[in-house]
Design a protein around this motif. Structure first.
Motif, PDB file in Angstrom:
ATOM      1  N   LEU A   1       0.847  -1.209   0.000  1.00  0.00           N
ATOM      2  CA  LEU A   1       0.000   0.000   0.000  1.00  0.00           C
ATOM      3  C   LEU A   1       0.875   1.249   0.000  1.00  0.00           C
ATOM      4  N   GLY A   2       1.810   1.326  -0.961  1.00  0.00           N
ATOM      5  CA  GLY A   2       2.709   2.479  -1.045  1.00  0.00           C
ATOM      6  C   GLY A   2       2.081   3.618  -1.832  1.00  0.00           C
ATOM      7  N   ASN A   3       2.933   4.408  -2.480  1.00  0.00           N
ATOM      8  CA  ASN A   3       2.455   5.586  -3.206  1.00  0.00           C
ATOM      9  C   ASN A   3       1.432   5.229  -4.279  1.00  0.00           C
ATOM     10  N   MET A   4       1.614   4.074  -4.895  1.00  0.00           N
ATOM     11  CA  MET A   4       0.690   3.625  -5.942  1.00  0.00           C
ATOM     12  C   MET A   4      -0.419   2.750  -5.357  1.00  0.00           C
ATOM     13  N   GLY A   5      -0.035   1.760  -4.556  1.00  0.00           N
ATOM     14  CA  GLY A   5      -0.987   0.757  -4.077  1.00  0.00           C
ATOM     15  C   GLY A   5      -2.120   1.344  -3.239  1.00  0.00           C
TER      16      GLY A   5
ATOM     17  N   LEU B   1      -2.588  -5.102   3.260  1.00  0.00           N
ATOM     18  CA  LEU B   1      -1.435  -5.539   4.049  1.00  0.00           C
ATOM     19  C   LEU B   1      -0.204  -4.792   3.555  1.00  0.00           C
ATOM     20  N   ASP B   2       0.538  -4.219   4.506  1.00  0.00           N
ATOM     21  CA  ASP B   2       1.781  -3.533   4.156  1.00  0.00           C
ATOM     22  C   ASP B   2       2.691  -3.613   5.377  1.00  0.00           C
ATOM     23  N   ARG B   3       4.010  -3.489   5.095  1.00  0.00           N
ATOM     24  CA  ARG B   3       4.949  -3.454   6.226  1.00  0.00           C
ATOM     25  C   ARG B   3       4.778  -2.184   7.041  1.00  0.00           C
ATOM     26  N   ALA B   4       4.241  -1.140   6.428  1.00  0.00           N
ATOM     27  CA  ALA B   4       4.093   0.154   7.105  1.00  0.00           C
ATOM     28  C   ALA B   4       2.690   0.276   7.688  1.00  0.00           C
TER      29      ALA B   4
ATOM     30  N   THR C   1      -1.219  -7.253  -5.904  1.00  0.00           N
ATOM     31  CA  THR C   1       0.031  -6.831  -5.276  1.00  0.00           C
ATOM     32  C   THR C   1       0.607  -5.630  -6.000  1.00  0.00           C
ATOM     33  N   MET C   2       1.202  -4.696  -5.234  1.00  0.00           N
ATOM     34  CA  MET C   2       1.856  -3.505  -5.794  1.00  0.00           C
ATOM     35  C   MET C   2       3.115  -3.263  -4.968  1.00  0.00           C
ATOM     36  N   LEU C   3       4.168  -4.006  -5.341  1.00  0.00           N
ATOM     37  CA  LEU C   3       5.387  -4.074  -4.532  1.00  0.00           C
ATOM     38  C   LEU C   3       6.562  -3.451  -5.278  1.00  0.00           C
ATOM     39  N   PRO C   4       7.666  -3.140  -4.570  1.00  0.00           N
ATOM     40  CA  PRO C   4       8.750  -2.409  -5.232  1.00  0.00           C
ATOM     41  C   PRO C   4       9.399  -3.149  -6.395  1.00  0.00           C
ATOM     42  N   ALA C   5       9.768  -4.411  -6.236  1.00  0.00           N
ATOM     43  CA  ALA C   5      10.577  -5.078  -7.277  1.00  0.00           C
ATOM     44  C   ALA C   5      10.382  -6.590  -7.226  1.00  0.00           C
TER      45      ALA C   5
ATOM     46  N   SER D   1       9.109 -13.050  -2.721  1.00  0.00           N
ATOM     47  CA  SER D   1       8.994 -13.404  -1.303  1.00  0.00           C
ATOM     48  C   SER D   1       7.542 -13.400  -0.829  1.00  0.00           C
ATOM     49  N   VAL D   2       6.702 -12.548  -1.435  1.00  0.00           N
ATOM     50  CA  VAL D   2       5.285 -12.519  -1.033  1.00  0.00           C
ATOM     51  C   VAL D   2       4.527 -13.733  -1.581  1.00  0.00           C
ATOM     52  N   TYR D   3       4.817 -14.140  -2.831  1.00  0.00           N
ATOM     53  CA  TYR D   3       4.024 -15.209  -3.461  1.00  0.00           C
ATOM     54  C   TYR D   3       4.547 -16.618  -3.177  1.00  0.00           C
TER      55      TYR D   3
ATOM     56  N   SER E   1       3.010  -4.641  -9.855  1.00  0.00           N
ATOM     57  CA  SER E   1       4.362  -4.094  -9.692  1.00  0.00           C
ATOM     58  C   SER E   1       5.091  -4.100 -11.028  1.00  0.00           C
ATOM     59  N   THR E   2       6.107  -3.230 -11.169  1.00  0.00           N
ATOM     60  CA  THR E   2       6.984  -3.295 -12.338  1.00  0.00           C
ATOM     61  C   THR E   2       8.184  -4.154 -11.959  1.00  0.00           C
ATOM     62  N   ILE E   3       8.296  -5.333 -12.577  1.00  0.00           N
ATOM     63  CA  ILE E   3       9.357  -6.272 -12.203  1.00  0.00           C
ATOM     64  C   ILE E   3       9.942  -6.917 -13.455  1.00  0.00           C
TER      65      ILE E   3
ATOM     66  N   GLY F   1       1.009   5.763 -15.740  1.00  0.00           N
ATOM     67  CA  GLY F   1       0.077   6.811 -15.327  1.00  0.00           C
ATOM     68  C   GLY F   1       0.468   7.448 -14.004  1.00  0.00           C
ATOM     69  N   GLY F   2       1.373   6.819 -13.267  1.00  0.00           N
ATOM     70  CA  GLY F   2       1.938   7.442 -12.064  1.00  0.00           C
ATOM     71  C   GLY F   2       0.940   7.586 -10.924  1.00  0.00           C
ATOM     72  N   THR F   3       1.366   8.316  -9.895  1.00  0.00           N
ATOM     73  CA  THR F   3       0.535   8.448  -8.698  1.00  0.00           C
ATOM     74  C   THR F   3      -0.735   9.254  -8.993  1.00  0.00           C
TER      75      THR F   3
ATOM     76  N   ALA G   1      15.353   7.930 -10.442  1.00  0.00           N
ATOM     77  CA  ALA G   1      15.651   6.623  -9.844  1.00  0.00           C
ATOM     78  C   ALA G   1      14.715   5.550 -10.391  1.00  0.00           C
ATOM     79  N   MET G   2      13.436   5.904 -10.577  1.00  0.00           N
ATOM     80  CA  MET G   2      12.485   4.919 -11.120  1.00  0.00           C
ATOM     81  C   MET G   2      12.787   4.625 -12.585  1.00  0.00           C
ATOM     82  N   MET G   3      13.154   5.665 -13.328  1.00  0.00           N
ATOM     83  CA  MET G   3      13.529   5.429 -14.723  1.00  0.00           C
ATOM     84  C   MET G   3      14.742   4.512 -14.784  1.00  0.00           C
ATOM     85  N   LEU G   4      15.692   4.749 -13.884  1.00  0.00           N
ATOM     86  CA  LEU G   4      16.891   3.907 -13.851  1.00  0.00           C
ATOM     87  C   LEU G   4      16.515   2.452 -13.555  1.00  0.00           C
ATOM     88  N   LYS G   5      15.588   2.263 -12.628  1.00  0.00           N
ATOM     89  CA  LYS G   5      15.142   0.898 -12.309  1.00  0.00           C
ATOM     90  C   LYS G   5      14.560   0.219 -13.570  1.00  0.00           C
ATOM     91  N   ASP G   6      13.710   0.939 -14.293  1.00  0.00           N
ATOM     92  CA  ASP G   6      13.068   0.343 -15.476  1.00  0.00           C
ATOM     93  C   ASP G   6      14.084   0.080 -16.591  1.00  0.00           C
TER      94      ASP G   6
HETATM   95  P1  NAD Z   1       6.372   2.341  -2.765  1.00  0.00           P
HETATM   96  O1  NAD Z   1       7.765   2.068  -2.310  1.00  0.00           O
HETATM   97  O2  NAD Z   1       5.730   3.641  -2.429  1.00  0.00           O
HETATM   98  O3  NAD Z   1       5.386   1.169  -2.231  1.00  0.00           O
HETATM   99  C1  NAD Z   1       5.747  -0.164  -2.057  1.00  0.00           C
HETATM  100  C2  NAD Z   1       5.054  -0.649  -0.796  1.00  0.00           C
HETATM  101  O4  NAD Z   1       5.270  -2.062  -0.649  1.00  0.00           O
HETATM  102  C3  NAD Z   1       5.578   0.007   0.481  1.00  0.00           C
HETATM  103  O5  NAD Z   1       4.489   0.591   1.181  1.00  0.00           O
HETATM  104  C4  NAD Z   1       6.219  -1.136   1.251  1.00  0.00           C
HETATM  105  O6  NAD Z   1       6.086  -1.009   2.666  1.00  0.00           O
HETATM  106  C5  NAD Z   1       5.428  -2.322   0.737  1.00  0.00           C
HETATM  107  N1  NAD Z   1       6.101  -3.606   0.880  1.00  0.00           N
HETATM  108  C6  NAD Z   1       7.371  -3.936   0.530  1.00  0.00           C
HETATM  109  N2  NAD Z   1       7.598  -5.241   0.800  1.00  0.00           N
HETATM  110  C7  NAD Z   1       6.462  -5.733   1.345  1.00  0.00           C
HETATM  111  C8  NAD Z   1       6.072  -7.010   1.826  1.00  0.00           C
HETATM  112  N3  NAD Z   1       6.921  -8.048   1.794  1.00  0.00           N
HETATM  113  N4  NAD Z   1       4.824  -7.158   2.317  1.00  0.00           N
HETATM  114  C9  NAD Z   1       3.961  -6.116   2.334  1.00  0.00           C
HETATM  115  N5  NAD Z   1       4.266  -4.877   1.886  1.00  0.00           N
HETATM  116  C10 NAD Z   1       5.502  -4.696   1.400  1.00  0.00           C
HETATM  117  O7  NAD Z   1       6.399   2.129  -4.358  1.00  0.00           O
HETATM  118  P2  NAD Z   1       5.313   2.648  -5.424  1.00  0.00           P
HETATM  119  O8  NAD Z   1       5.716   3.977  -5.945  1.00  0.00           O
HETATM  120  O9  NAD Z   1       3.944   2.436  -4.866  1.00  0.00           O
HETATM  121  O10 NAD Z   1       5.595   1.621  -6.625  1.00  0.00           O
HETATM  122  C11 NAD Z   1       5.149   0.277  -6.583  1.00  0.00           C
HETATM  123  C12 NAD Z   1       5.428  -0.379  -7.928  1.00  0.00           C
HETATM  124  O11 NAD Z   1       4.778   0.364  -8.968  1.00  0.00           O
HETATM  125  C13 NAD Z   1       6.919  -0.409  -8.293  1.00  0.00           C
HETATM  126  O12 NAD Z   1       7.202  -1.631  -8.914  1.00  0.00           O
HETATM  127  C14 NAD Z   1       7.074   0.766  -9.266  1.00  0.00           C
HETATM  128  O13 NAD Z   1       8.140   0.577 -10.178  1.00  0.00           O
HETATM  129  C15 NAD Z   1       5.729   0.731  -9.970  1.00  0.00           C
HETATM  130  N6  NAD Z   1       5.291   2.018 -10.555  1.00  0.00           N
HETATM  131  C16 NAD Z   1       5.409   3.167  -9.842  1.00  0.00           C
HETATM  132  C17 NAD Z   1       5.001   4.373 -10.413  1.00  0.00           C
HETATM  133  C18 NAD Z   1       5.089   5.668  -9.645  1.00  0.00           C
HETATM  134  O14 NAD Z   1       4.944   6.742 -10.281  1.00  0.00           O
HETATM  135  N7  NAD Z   1       5.291   5.641  -8.324  1.00  0.00           N
HETATM  136  C19 NAD Z   1       4.481   4.393 -11.727  1.00  0.00           C
HETATM  137  C20 NAD Z   1       4.340   3.187 -12.418  1.00  0.00           C
HETATM  138  C21 NAD Z   1       4.763   1.997 -11.824  1.00  0.00           C
END
Ligand code: NAD
Length: 302
Positions: free
Chosen positions: A9-13, A30-33, A63-67, A73-75, A95-97, A123-125, A242-247
């Motif tokens: 449930l981060g910036n996108m989720g 469910l989120d770590r935060a 799921t909407m996770l960092p990488a 690890s979640v699945y 997620s983008t993976i 489409g971003g946040t 940083a996100m562009m670099l990841k992609d």
């Molecule tokens: P973020 O870091 O804000 O959110 C990720 C969330 O996942 C965090 O809240 C973190 O606590 C949680 N998390 C990590 N591991 C976990 C686990 N094991 N169990 C539960 N929660 C866990 O990232 P974001 O910006 O929301 O991006 C998520 C995905 O979307 C990335 O893959 C990113 O590349 C992609 N994306 C982001 C954008 C953007 O503009 N932010 C745009 C398109 C795609």
């Protein structure tokens, strides 16, 4: 009623999960935060106590996770989503993976009797909050149809790009193109500055001729021509370098594993790495213009 477990449930989720709540679905997050889960609960969702609680009544897991590492690890594993979900669940990983992880996790889900889609977004946040995301979806026809109402509650456009991994493939190809085209536009403006050519004049010409592209007309990397572009707000993101670099790193690892030739993608990754090393990683990626303008010779040749 559709019952969804939403993990990450981060910036996108977070805004995506809230849109599912608004569409009338029951959402356990469910989120770590803990703060992220509290925000979902304040918006009408439910903060799950743990994975078992999140999955208890769910027919769909989003799921909407960092990488890729977090997705694995979640699945996977004895305590993962695949082992613990209700029979015949639908999993949607937004997620983008990397493509290899997307395919491996989808195969494991299918072997356990579940359906899985990779459905990264663009489409971003802003798009996540407005419910206007574009989904690039890899998986079976049947799974895409099963997921359609959920995806449409979070986005405006759903493109079924092919089988497992095809959503991630489309995402990294598109973003590699975007990363390269932004550098091209930025270089053109850096050269125009050195030539004493007015930026607006270059924009007026290129936006209506063969140099036209999204990086120029929608996201122009210099202040002025496109008032809504990040260049007009000090390069606040938007989409960070940083996100562009990841992609781009994902694109390079895919190029390596498939033998594709992507020299400009490789160079673009190096250039955004320079930005990150210079402390500009959290700026919008279009600030690559400033890096290029700055690294030219100190005496402009006029
Ligand atoms: P973020 O870091 O804000 O959110 C990720 C969330 O996942 C965090 O809240 C973190 O606590 C949680 N998390 C990590 N591991 C976990 C686990 N094991 N169990 C539960 N929660 C866990 O990232 P974001 O910006 O929301 O991006 C998520 C995905 O979307 C990335 O893959 C990113 O590349 C992609 N994306 C982001 C954008 C953007 O503009 N932010 C745009 C398109 C795609």
């Amino acid at each position: 009623m559709t019952t969804v477990a939403f993990i990450g449930l981060g910036n996108m989720g977070r805004p995506m999960a809230l849109n599912l709540v608004r569409a009338g679905m029951s959402v356990a997050g469910l989120d770590r935060a803990p703060a992220a889960m509290a925000e979902l609960a304040a918006g009408g969702g439910r903060a799950a106590a743990d994975l078992a609680d999140a999955l208890a009544a769910a027919d769909v897991v989003v799921t909407m996770l960092p990488a890729g590492a977090q997705v694995r690890s979640v699945y996977l594993g004895a305590d993962g989503v695949i082992a613990r979900a209700r029979p015949n669940s639908l999993f949607i990983d937004c997620s983008t993976i990397d493509v290899d992880t997307a395919r491996a996790v989808a195969a494991a889900a299918e072997a356990a009797g579940h359906a899985m889609l990779d459905a990264p977004v663009s489409g971003g946040t802003g798009g996540a909050a407005a419910g206007t995301l574009t989904f690039m979806v890899g998986g079976s026809d049947a799974a895409v149809e099963r997921a359609r109402a959920i995806l449409q509650a979070m986005g405006k456009t759903v493109v079924h790009t092919g089988g497992p991994g095809a959503g991630q493939a489309a995402k990294i190809c598109n973003n590699m193109l975007l990363g390269i085209s932004m550098i091209g536009v930025a270089e053109a403006f850096a050269l125009a500055d050195r030539l004493g050519l007015d930026r607006q004049k270059l924009f007026d010409v290129s936006s209506t001729s063969s140099g036209q592209c999204w990086s120029l007309t929608t996201y122009c990397p210099v202040p002025g021509p496109v008032p809504t572009s990040p260049a007009n707000r000090g390069y606040a993101p938007g989409f960070t370098a940083a996100m562009m670099l990841k992609d781009l790193a994902l694109a390079q690892s895919a190029a390596l594993s498939t033998g594709a030739s992507t020299p400009l993608g490789a160079l673009a990754a190096q250039i955004y790495q320079l930005m990150a090393s210079a402390g500009q990683g959290e700026q919008d990626f279009s600030a690559v213009f400033e890096l290029l303008a700055k690294t030219g010779a100190s005496q402009p040749q006029r």
